[in-house]
Design a protein around this motif. Structure first.
Motif, PDB file in Angstrom:
ATOM      1  N   ARG A  88      -0.734  15.380  -9.267  1.00  0.00           N
ATOM      2  CA  ARG A  88       0.456  15.174  -8.418  1.00  0.00           C
ATOM      3  C   ARG A  88       0.172  15.664  -7.003  1.00  0.00           C
ATOM      4  O   ARG A  88       0.437  14.966  -6.020  1.00  0.00           O
ATOM      5  N   ARG A  89      -0.373  16.867  -6.899  1.00  0.00           N
ATOM      6  CA  ARG A  89      -0.693  17.422  -5.583  1.00  0.00           C
ATOM      7  C   ARG A  89      -1.700  16.537  -4.864  1.00  0.00           C
ATOM      8  O   ARG A  89      -1.555  16.263  -3.661  1.00  0.00           O
ATOM      9  N   HIS A  90      -2.720  16.092  -5.585  1.00  0.00           N
ATOM     10  CA  HIS A  90      -3.765  15.262  -4.975  1.00  0.00           C
ATOM     11  C   HIS A  90      -3.178  13.947  -4.458  1.00  0.00           C
ATOM     12  O   HIS A  90      -3.520  13.508  -3.345  1.00  0.00           O
ATOM     13  N   PHE A  91      -2.297  13.322  -5.228  1.00  0.00           N
ATOM     14  CA  PHE A  91      -1.709  12.050  -4.796  1.00  0.00           C
ATOM     15  C   PHE A  91      -0.790  12.260  -3.595  1.00  0.00           C
ATOM     16  O   PHE A  91      -0.813  11.471  -2.640  1.00  0.00           O
ATOM     17  N   LEU A  92       0.002  13.321  -3.617  1.00  0.00           N
ATOM     18  CA  LEU A  92       0.892  13.595  -2.488  1.00  0.00           C
ATOM     19  C   LEU A  92       0.093  13.902  -1.217  1.00  0.00           C
ATOM     20  O   LEU A  92       0.484  13.477  -0.117  1.00  0.00           O
ATOM     21  N   GLU A  93      -1.012  14.603  -1.354  1.00  0.00           N
ATOM     22  CA  GLU A  93      -1.876  14.850  -0.195  1.00  0.00           C
ATOM     23  C   GLU A  93      -2.458  13.534   0.325  1.00  0.00           C
ATOM     24  O   GLU A  93      -2.617  13.354   1.542  1.00  0.00           O
ATOM     25  N   GLY A  94      -2.776  12.613  -0.602  1.00  0.00           N
ATOM     26  CA  GLY A  94      -3.257  11.297  -0.196  1.00  0.00           C
ATOM     27  C   GLY A  94      -2.214  10.523   0.578  1.00  0.00           C
ATOM     28  O   GLY A  94      -2.526   9.839   1.564  1.00  0.00           O
ATOM     29  N   LEU A  95      -0.957  10.621   0.166  1.00  0.00           N
ATOM     30  CA  LEU A  95       0.128   9.977   0.914  1.00  0.00           C
ATOM     31  C   LEU A  95       0.237  10.579   2.310  1.00  0.00           C
ATOM     32  O   LEU A  95       0.442   9.860   3.298  1.00  0.00           O
ATOM     33  N   ASP A  96       0.091  11.895   2.414  1.00  0.00           N
ATOM     34  CA  ASP A  96       0.195  12.568   3.717  1.00  0.00           C
ATOM     35  C   ASP A  96      -0.846  12.050   4.704  1.00  0.00           C
ATOM     36  O   ASP A  96      -0.560  11.883   5.893  1.00  0.00           O
ATOM     37  N   ARG A  97      -2.050  11.805   4.208  1.00  0.00           N
ATOM     38  CA  ARG A  97      -3.112  11.358   5.122  1.00  0.00           C
ATOM     39  C   ARG A  97      -3.289   9.835   5.115  1.00  0.00           C
ATOM     40  O   ARG A  97      -4.236   9.312   5.695  1.00  0.00           O
ATOM     41  N   GLU A  98      -2.343   9.136   4.452  1.00  0.00           N
ATOM     42  CA  GLU A  98      -2.369   7.673   4.389  1.00  0.00           C
ATOM     43  C   GLU A  98      -3.686   7.154   3.827  1.00  0.00           C
ATOM     44  O   GLU A  98      -4.276   6.183   4.329  1.00  0.00           O
ATOM     45  N   ASP A  99      -4.140   7.783   2.770  1.00  0.00           N
ATOM     46  CA  ASP A  99      -5.344   7.335   2.079  1.00  0.00           C
ATOM     47  C   ASP A  99      -5.102   5.927   1.538  1.00  0.00           C
ATOM     48  O   ASP A  99      -4.127   5.700   0.818  1.00  0.00           O
ATOM     49  N   PRO A 100      -5.961   4.965   1.852  1.00  0.00           N
ATOM     50  CA  PRO A 100      -5.744   3.591   1.371  1.00  0.00           C
ATOM     51  C   PRO A 100      -5.582   3.487  -0.135  1.00  0.00           C
ATOM     52  O   PRO A 100      -4.905   2.585  -0.625  1.00  0.00           O
ATOM     53  N   VAL A 101      -6.202   4.412  -0.898  1.00  0.00           N
ATOM     54  CA  VAL A 101      -6.120   4.321  -2.355  1.00  0.00           C
ATOM     55  C   VAL A 101      -4.694   4.544  -2.859  1.00  0.00           C
ATOM     56  O   VAL A 101      -4.352   4.135  -3.965  1.00  0.00           O
ATOM     57  N   THR A 102      -3.835   5.169  -2.039  1.00  0.00           N
ATOM     58  CA  THR A 102      -2.431   5.367  -2.424  1.00  0.00           C
ATOM     59  C   THR A 102      -1.575   4.149  -2.085  1.00  0.00           C
ATOM     60  O   THR A 102      -0.393   4.113  -2.447  1.00  0.00           O
ATOM     61  N   GLY A 103      -2.148   3.178  -1.371  1.00  0.00           N
ATOM     62  CA  GLY A 103      -1.381   2.009  -0.945  1.00  0.00           C
ATOM     63  C   GLY A 103      -0.581   2.234   0.315  1.00  0.00           C
ATOM     64  O   GLY A 103      -0.038   1.283   0.888  1.00  0.00           O
ATOM     65  N   LEU A 104      -0.465   3.474   0.765  1.00  0.00           N
ATOM     66  CA  LEU A 104       0.371   3.790   1.932  1.00  0.00           C
ATOM     67  C   LEU A 104      -0.482   3.779   3.193  1.00  0.00           C
ATOM     68  O   LEU A 104      -0.802   4.815   3.778  1.00  0.00           O
TER      69      LEU A 104
END
Length: 211
Positions: A88-104
């Motif tokens: 959960r933490r890893h995915f939320l951090e990915g959203l914060d940095r707009e990691d393409p793997v999160t789709g955001l």
């Protein structure tokens, strides 16, 4: 871990360069309209050389996401917190940095790549293998038993659906800033439900094996 040697760096550079050339051609003309021979010619290498690096045409595209294979397992193995909390933490951090793997991520190149990936049946089928290998690695990190395999399947499905929903909304014209609050809320809600559904020994403990 030691730094890769010159030979390995050259090999990785070749992977990246050829993949980038192939993706550019596929985006310009369509995946099915570009032959492997055309990619090899554009990269100034022979077809046999290309196939030594990329056994299948689809691998030229999937190289872009190869680094993410097994990522969930690596997060779990490295964490000192319960597996679902770590993911959960890893995915939320990915959203914060707009990691393409999160789709955001609204960058035109990222959107075009995802449109190519999700819009080409043979790429979708090949990506399924990537998903299966990631799921198997996560199951092993969670303990390898039936409970671990069931948990890994649920977790990987949540990661995939969350990322697809974010990408679809942005591809349809919504701004990243508009999607972000919903993406964060959806991730928190989904991982909360995952935690509730996990067996106690997976929900409450940090992984013992941090290989």
């Amino acid at each position: 871990m030691s730094e890769p040697g010159l030979r390995e760096r050259k090999k990785q550079r070749m992977y990246r360069v050829v993949s980038d050339i192939a993706v550019r051609l596929f985006l310009e003309k369509g995946f099915d309209a570009v032959s492997v021979a055309e990619v090899a010619a554009a990269a100034e290498i022979s077809k046999p050389t290309l196939f030594r690096y990329f056994p299948a045409k689809e691998d030229l595209v999937l190289h872009r996401i190869a680094d993410h294979e097994g990522e969930a397992a690596r997060v779990v193995r490295a964490a000192q917190e319960p597996p679902v909390a770590a993911l959960r933490r890893h995915f939320l951090e990915g959203l914060d940095r707009e990691d393409p793997v999160t789709g955001l991520n609204g960058h035109p190149d990222v959107l075009a790549f995802h449109a190519l990936l999700y819009g080409t049946p043979s790429l979708v089928a090949r990506a399924h293998g990537h998903q299966e290998r990631s799921e198997a690695a996560l199951a092993d990190a969670l303990g390898g038993d039936l409970d671990a395999r069931l948990a890994a399947g649920q977790i990987m499905a949540v990661l995939r659906v969350l990322a697809l929903e974010n990408w679809r909304r942005i591809a349809a014209g919504e701004a990243v800033a508009q999607v972000r609050p919903d993406a964060v809320a959806a991730a928190r809600r989904a991982f909360g439900r995952l935690a509730e559904a996990m067996p106690p020994h997976l929900r409450d403990r940090a992984p013992a094996d941090t290989r």
